[in-house]
Design a protein around this motif. Structure first.
Motif, mmCIF file in Angstrom:
data_model
loop_
_atom_site.group_PDB
_atom_site.id
_atom_site.type_symbol
_atom_site.label_atom_id
_atom_site.label_comp_id
_atom_site.label_asym_id
_atom_site.label_seq_id
_atom_site.Cartn_x
_atom_site.Cartn_y
_atom_site.Cartn_z
ATOM 1 N N TYR A 146 2.056 2.459 -3.377
ATOM 2 C CA TYR A 146 1.113 3.300 -4.119
ATOM 3 C C TYR A 146 1.307 4.776 -3.762
ATOM 4 N N GLY A 189 -4.256 2.765 -5.276
ATOM 5 C CA GLY A 189 -4.204 2.378 -3.867
ATOM 6 C C GLY A 189 -5.590 2.241 -3.271
ATOM 7 N N TYR A 240 -2.413 7.078 -6.212
ATOM 8 C CA TYR A 240 -3.389 7.100 -5.134
ATOM 9 C C TYR A 240 -4.696 6.397 -5.508
ATOM 10 N N LEU A 257 -5.257 8.591 1.480
ATOM 11 C CA LEU A 257 -5.138 8.500 0.021
ATOM 12 C C LEU A 257 -6.072 9.506 -0.658
ATOM 13 N N MET A 297 0.829 -1.208 0.000
ATOM 14 C CA MET A 297 0.000 0.000 0.000
ATOM 15 C C MET A 297 0.866 1.263 0.000
#
Length: 348
Positions: free
Chosen positions: A119, A128, A125, A152, A116
């Protein structure tokens, strides 16, 4: 006679000075008690936010993996290698492995979080967020995944709006007013305040390991965490959270004012102001070099299915305007001429 009297007087003076010096040293051991004390806080405390990773532990992991033939690597070996690659800064190699290992949130634990973070580091983003909702369709409010998902979304908003931090928020986190007078030891306070703080703390630590430059989203997240600490837990912890946020955005005047205000409150209550460097130490500059990270590694068996895909940037070959063999022949010829010259000089 005079000289003897002078010598005795001088000796007495020296002994007297020495005795006063000794008493002075003993007296200096007794120090006045400081009027400032540590703030009482049995509920939750922040610890050190580390940046980078310990080189020795990475070396041990890579030693173990290098000693094992690639064809014998298990899925866990490949996960360890992907994680170690990320922690040494080799993001493309780590991403290459993680993408082919089909990570699962419940099964793969910390490895899932590493993927994660890639990302975020790659500024992917939207991907992610898509991966989060694929791994965990139902996101529990104030869980670890919840805070990551919100961050995010904040990164996307920060990219779309200039100086987003002045008006934007990451979590819009507000505590239910009915909790203001509730006992902090109650299960409800633990569930609605302490547990969410622990989860946000975890997500911030994961990010801060990798992010060393300015980051308005991390800064704003720390600010919002500081507000919760200031209003419900501890002024000391609020000061640490605000100070951490300022490290990632020194342009935020609201953060600066919050630091000044909470510092004033600490002084009024005679609480010690914490040493922030204890919680956010300077980065130790180091360059990690390991041979296994420079190789073109092709995972096999249950690890990865791949067709000769290069893992590292190929080394550029320099093309010479003449065959390389000419260099060797020229060198031999020069050496032969030097030997002849030496023998001729010796005979003459």
């Amino acid at each position: 006679m005079f000289s003897q009297l002078f010598t005795k007087t001088l000796a007495i003076a020296i002994l007297t000075m020495m005795s006063f010096g000794t008493f002075g040293q003993n007296d200096s051991i007794v120090r006045p008690t400081s009027p400032y004390r540590t703030e009482y806080n049995p509920w939750y405390k922040l610890t050190t936010f580390k940046r980078g990773f310990h080189g020795d532990s990475l070396t041990l992991t890579l030693d173990k993996l290098e000693a094992k033939p690639r064809e014998d690597w298990s899925r866990m070996d490949s996960l360890d290698f992907a994680q170690a690659s990320l922690h040494t800064g080799n993001i493309p190699l780590s991403e290459y492995y993680f993408e082919r290992l089909n990570l699962d949130y419940d099964r793969d634990g910390d490895f899932w979080w590493d993927q994660m973070l890639i990302y975020i580091l790659n500024k992917d983003y939207e991907l992610g967020i898509e991966s989060i909702h694929k791994s965990s369709p139902g996101i529990l409010e104030f869980s670890k995944i919840y805070f990551l998902d919100k961050m995010l979304l904040a990164y996307i908003a920060n990219n779309e709006t200039d100086k987003w931090y002045k008006t934007g928020n990451v979590f819009n986190w507000e505590i239910d007013s009915t909790l203001f007078d509730i006992d902090k030891k109650s299960p409800r306070f633990q569930t609605e305040v302490i547990d969410p703080l622990k989860n946000l703390d975890f997500v911030l630590r994961e990010l801060i390991h990798f992010i060393h430059e300015d980051d308005p989203v991390i800064s704003k997240a720390c600010f919002e965490m500081g507000v919760i600490f200031e209003n419900h837990i501890s002024l000391t912890q609020a000061y640490i959270a605000y100070s951490l946020g300022r490290q990632y955005n020194k342009s935020d005047k609201t953060l600066l004012n919050s630091i000044k205000q909470v510092k004033g409150k600490l002084s009024l209550k005679k609480y010690k102001i914490p040493n922030f460097r204890k919680y956010f130490p300077k980065i130790k500059q180091w360059r990690f070099e390991y041979e296994v990270l420079k190789e073109k590694i092709y995972p096999q068996n249950d690890t990865v299915s791949v067709k000769n895909l290069p893992l590292m940037v190929p080394v550029e070959e320099i093309e010479l305007p003449f065959p390389p063999e000419l260099i060797i022949l020229t060198g031999i010829l020069i050496l032969f001429i030097l030997v002849l010259f030496f023998l001729k000089t010796k005979k003459s």
